[in-house]
Design a protein around this motif. Structure first.
Motif, PDB file in Angstrom:
ATOM      1  N   ALA A 137       0.823  -1.210   0.000  1.00  0.00           N
ATOM      2  CA  ALA A 137       0.000   0.000   0.000  1.00  0.00           C
ATOM      3  C   ALA A 137       0.858   1.263   0.000  1.00  0.00           C
ATOM      4  CB  ALA A 137      -0.940  -0.004   1.214  1.00  0.00           C
ATOM      5  N   ILE A 138       1.820   1.306   0.921  1.00  0.00           N
ATOM      6  CA  ILE A 138       2.694   2.486   0.999  1.00  0.00           C
ATOM      7  C   ILE A 138       3.563   2.589  -0.249  1.00  0.00           C
ATOM      8  CG2 ILE A 138       4.583   3.556   2.269  1.00  0.00           C
ATOM      9  CD1 ILE A 138       3.460   2.349   4.810  1.00  0.00           C
ATOM     10  N   GLY A 139       4.083   1.444  -0.702  1.00  0.00           N
ATOM     11  CA  GLY A 139       4.936   1.451  -1.892  1.00  0.00           C
ATOM     12  C   GLY A 139       4.194   1.917  -3.128  1.00  0.00           C
ATOM     13  N   ALA A 140       2.929   1.520  -3.267  1.00  0.00           N
ATOM     14  CA  ALA A 140       2.141   1.921  -4.429  1.00  0.00           C
ATOM     15  C   ALA A 140       1.930   3.435  -4.457  1.00  0.00           C
ATOM     16  CB  ALA A 140       0.793   1.205  -4.421  1.00  0.00           C
ATOM     17  N   ILE A 141       1.650   4.009  -3.283  1.00  0.00           N
ATOM     18  CA  ILE A 141       1.414   5.456  -3.216  1.00  0.00           C
ATOM     19  C   ILE A 141       2.704   6.227  -3.494  1.00  0.00           C
ATOM     20  CG2 ILE A 141       0.801   7.353  -1.679  1.00  0.00           C
ATOM     21  CD1 ILE A 141      -1.147   5.445  -0.319  1.00  0.00           C
ATOM     22  N   LEU A 142       3.784   5.832  -2.818  1.00  0.00           N
ATOM     23  CA  LEU A 142       5.058   6.530  -3.033  1.00  0.00           C
ATOM     24  C   LEU A 142       5.578   6.304  -4.450  1.00  0.00           C
ATOM     25  CD1 LEU A 142       6.892   5.845   0.363  1.00  0.00           C
ATOM     26  CD2 LEU A 142       5.559   7.850  -0.323  1.00  0.00           C
ATOM     27  N   GLY A 143       5.390   5.068  -4.955  1.00  0.00           N
ATOM     28  CA  GLY A 143       5.826   4.786  -6.322  1.00  0.00           C
ATOM     29  C   GLY A 143       5.033   5.581  -7.348  1.00  0.00           C
ATOM     30  N   GLY A 144       3.723   5.681  -7.147  1.00  0.00           N
ATOM     31  CA  GLY A 144       2.906   6.477  -8.055  1.00  0.00           C
ATOM     32  C   GLY A 144       3.287   7.940  -8.018  1.00  0.00           C
ATOM     33  N   GLN A 145       3.581   8.437  -6.826  1.00  0.00           N
ATOM     34  CA  GLN A 145       4.013   9.829  -6.696  1.00  0.00           C
ATOM     35  C   GLN A 145       5.308  10.067  -7.458  1.00  0.00           C
ATOM     36  OE1 GLN A 145       2.823  12.504  -5.541  1.00  0.00           O
ATOM     37  NE2 GLN A 145       4.428  13.848  -4.732  1.00  0.00           N
ATOM     38  N   HIS A 146       6.213   9.092  -7.368  1.00  0.00           N
ATOM     39  CA  HIS A 146       7.495   9.222  -8.075  1.00  0.00           C
ATOM     40  C   HIS A 146       7.302   9.158  -9.589  1.00  0.00           C
ATOM     41  CE1 HIS A 146      11.787   8.843  -8.856  1.00  0.00           C
ATOM     42  NE2 HIS A 146      11.545   7.751  -9.571  1.00  0.00           N
ATOM     43  N   LEU A 147       6.441   8.238 -10.047  1.00  0.00           N
ATOM     44  CA  LEU A 147       6.211   8.113 -11.489  1.00  0.00           C
ATOM     45  C   LEU A 147       5.575   9.364 -12.085  1.00  0.00           C
ATOM     46  CD1 LEU A 147       4.940   4.423 -11.703  1.00  0.00           C
ATOM     47  CD2 LEU A 147       7.162   5.315 -12.435  1.00  0.00           C
ATOM     48  N   GLU A 148       4.816  10.076 -11.272  1.00  0.00           N
ATOM     49  CA  GLU A 148       4.184  11.312 -11.737  1.00  0.00           C
ATOM     50  C   GLU A 148       5.156  12.481 -11.743  1.00  0.00           C
ATOM     51  OE1 GLU A 148       1.131  12.167 -12.910  1.00  0.00           O
ATOM     52  OE2 GLU A 148       0.700  10.023 -13.069  1.00  0.00           O
ATOM     53  N   GLY A 149       6.372  12.226 -11.307  1.00  0.00           N
ATOM     54  CA  GLY A 149       7.376  13.284 -11.291  1.00  0.00           C
ATOM     55  C   GLY A 149       7.410  14.072  -9.998  1.00  0.00           C
ATOM     56  N   GLY A 150       6.636  13.635  -9.005  1.00  0.00           N
ATOM     57  CA  GLY A 150       6.611  14.335  -7.729  1.00  0.00           C
ATOM     58  C   GLY A 150       7.708  13.857  -6.804  1.00  0.00           C
ATOM     59  N   HIS A 151       7.871  14.553  -5.713  1.00  0.00           N
ATOM     60  CA  HIS A 151       8.875  14.203  -4.718  1.00  0.00           C
ATOM     61  C   HIS A 151       8.188  13.629  -3.477  1.00  0.00           C
ATOM     62  CE1 HIS A 151      11.984  16.240  -7.041  1.00  0.00           C
ATOM     63  NE2 HIS A 151      11.168  17.278  -7.162  1.00  0.00           N
ATOM     64  N   VAL A 152       8.830  12.631  -2.872  1.00  0.00           N
ATOM     65  CA  VAL A 152       8.262  12.016  -1.676  1.00  0.00           C
ATOM     66  C   VAL A 152       8.089  13.040  -0.568  1.00  0.00           C
ATOM     67  CG1 VAL A 152       8.656  10.301   0.124  1.00  0.00           C
ATOM     68  CG2 VAL A 152       9.231   9.763  -2.251  1.00  0.00           C
ATOM     69  N   GLY A 153       9.035  13.959  -0.484  1.00  0.00           N
ATOM     70  CA  GLY A 153       8.970  14.979   0.552  1.00  0.00           C
ATOM     71  C   GLY A 153       7.740  15.861   0.468  1.00  0.00           C
ATOM     72  N   SER A 154       7.159  15.967  -0.723  1.00  0.00           N
ATOM     73  CA  SER A 154       6.003  16.846  -0.882  1.00  0.00           C
ATOM     74  C   SER A 154       4.754  16.312  -0.195  1.00  0.00           C
ATOM     75  CB  SER A 154       5.714  17.067  -2.374  1.00  0.00           C
ATOM     76  OG  SER A 154       5.387  15.839  -3.011  1.00  0.00           O
ATOM     77  N   ILE A 155       4.717  15.000   0.097  1.00  0.00           N
ATOM     78  CA  ILE A 155       3.551  14.455   0.798  1.00  0.00           C
ATOM     79  C   ILE A 155       3.884  14.115   2.252  1.00  0.00           C
ATOM     80  CG2 ILE A 155       2.458  13.546  -1.277  1.00  0.00           C
ATOM     81  CD1 ILE A 155       3.559  10.809  -0.617  1.00  0.00           C
ATOM     82  N   LEU A 156       5.051  14.515   2.695  1.00  0.00           N
ATOM     83  CA  LEU A 156       5.426  14.341   4.098  1.00  0.00           C
ATOM     84  C   LEU A 156       5.281  15.685   4.806  1.00  0.00           C
ATOM     85  CD1 LEU A 156       8.612  12.075   3.744  1.00  0.00           C
ATOM     86  CD2 LEU A 156       6.252  11.377   4.218  1.00  0.00           C
ATOM     87  N   GLN A 157       4.103  15.920   5.319  1.00  0.00           N
ATOM     88  CA  GLN A 157       3.790  17.172   5.987  1.00  0.00           C
ATOM     89  C   GLN A 157       3.439  16.903   7.450  1.00  0.00           C
ATOM     90  OE1 GLN A 157       3.911  20.246   4.769  1.00  0.00           O
ATOM     91  NE2 GLN A 157       4.390  19.716   2.628  1.00  0.00           N
ATOM     92  N   LEU A 158       4.300  17.318   8.362  1.00  0.00           N
ATOM     93  CA  LEU A 158       4.088  17.078   9.784  1.00  0.00           C
ATOM     94  C   LEU A 158       2.813  17.737  10.284  1.00  0.00           C
ATOM     95  CD1 LEU A 158       5.095  15.901  12.450  1.00  0.00           C
ATOM     96  CD2 LEU A 158       6.429  18.010  12.785  1.00  0.00           C
ATOM     97  N   THR A 159       2.550  18.951   9.803  1.00  0.00           N
ATOM     98  CA  THR A 159       1.351  19.665  10.254  1.00  0.00           C
ATOM     99  C   THR A 159       0.087  18.898   9.890  1.00  0.00           C
ATOM    100  OG1 THR A 159       2.488  21.781   9.943  1.00  0.00           O
ATOM    101  CG2 THR A 159       0.088  21.835  10.143  1.00  0.00           C
ATOM    102  N   ALA A 160       0.029  18.426   8.650  1.00  0.00           N
ATOM    103  CA  ALA A 160      -1.145  17.671   8.212  1.00  0.00           C
ATOM    104  C   ALA A 160      -1.281  16.376   8.994  1.00  0.00           C
ATOM    105  CB  ALA A 160      -1.036  17.381   6.715  1.00  0.00           C
ATOM    106  N   PHE A 161      -0.156  15.742   9.271  1.00  0.00           N
ATOM    107  CA  PHE A 161      -0.173  14.484  10.030  1.00  0.00           C
ATOM    108  C   PHE A 161      -0.726  14.707  11.432  1.00  0.00           C
ATOM    109  CE2 PHE A 161       1.770  11.409  12.904  1.00  0.00           C
ATOM    110  CZ  PHE A 161       1.504  10.209  12.259  1.00  0.00           C
ATOM    111  N   ILE A 162      -0.275  15.761  12.091  1.00  0.00           N
ATOM    112  CA  ILE A 162      -0.742  16.058  13.453  1.00  0.00           C
ATOM    113  C   ILE A 162      -2.235  16.346  13.454  1.00  0.00           C
ATOM    114  CG2 ILE A 162      -0.596  17.728  15.344  1.00  0.00           C
ATOM    115  CD1 ILE A 162       2.382  18.028  14.704  1.00  0.00           C
TER     116      ILE A 162
END
Length: 246
Positions: free
Chosen positions: A12-37
């Motif tokens: 599940a996690i690999g599919a999301i991160l892999g899809g983000q990478h294939l779209e040309g995005g960066h993993v860091g862009s979906i790692l938001q501490l504020t949103a997580f909290i």
């Protein structure tokens, strides 16, 4: 160890991160501490408000079942019951007394002790069924904590998105702050929907399946003990319990 649960999380996690990478995005862009909290903290808070402390703590402890469920199989139950039946057939119900002391499961130990004490089959069944149903109810309540979390998380994610947009609107005059606010808005929604559908709801359903399996095993124990109390032939008891296995 339940390898399928671990693989499921990784896929599940690999599919999301892999899809983000294939779209040309960066993993860091979906790692938001504020949103997580906002999402996880808000969801946990809502669950704490809904459930009592014993149920909430029980749910936290049962999380380990997802990766390491209680090990009991129908075949082991049948083997144990048949052994007890043979022992009782040769030496009477009192011959089971030494076995009672070595049984660790409280439910099984109580049933065996009642059997040794000469409880009537109807009384034995009534007492054990009440205890079985109470345990099943408590465990299902704990599983509902994750089910409720799966319902709250997407809504809290939307709340996080609104908060992010409010931050954007407050800083329209400063373009350098717009990106962060928009990122929190969208990532909060992703966290809410993702946490609900990839973790909370699957965990709830898996726990319910394990609880059902445990209840079936208890039903087998009850049926086996009643059959021993009625003096049935061990082979007949084995055949009767085999019907519980698909």
């Amino acid at each position: 160890m339940d390898i399928l649960s671990i693989l499921g999380i990784l896929v599940a996690i690999g599919a999301i991160l892999g899809g983000q990478h294939l779209e040309g995005g960066h993993v860091g862009s979906i790692l938001q501490l504020t949103a997580f909290i906002i999402v996880i903290g808000g969801t946990i808070g809502a669950c704490m408000l809904q459930f009592s402390l014993p149920v909430f703590v029980k749910a936290l402890k049962m999380t380990a079942w997802v990766f390491k469920p209680p090990h009991h199989s129908p075949e082991e139950v049948i083997q144990q019951v048949v052994e007890w039946s043979n022992t009782a057939r040769k030496g009477g119900l009192l011959a089971l007394e030494p076995i009672v002391e070595n049984v660790e499961d409280a439910f099984v130990k109580k049933g065996l002790q009642m059997l040794v004490d000469g409880a009537e089959p109807d009384k034995l069944k009534a007492v054990l069924e009440v205890e079985m149903e109470a345990k099943e109810h408590m465990d299902n309540q704990a599983a509902k904590v994750f089910e409720s979390a799966g319902g709250y998380a997407p809504t809290v994610g939307i709340l996080g998105a609104v908060l992010g947009l409010i931050h954007v609107m407050e800083n329209l005059a400063d373009p350098s702050k717009l990106g962060g606010g928009i990122a929190v808005a969208f990532v909060a929604t992703v966290y809410g929907v993702g946490a609900a559908n990839l973790f909370f709801l699957p965990i709830a359903n898996k726990l319910k399946a394990i609880i059902h399996h445990q209840t079936v095993l208890k039903e087998m124990f009850i049926q086996g003990l009643i059959s021993i109390a009625e003096g049935e032939n061990p082979r007949l008891i084995e055949s009767k319990l085999q019907s519980y296995i698909p």
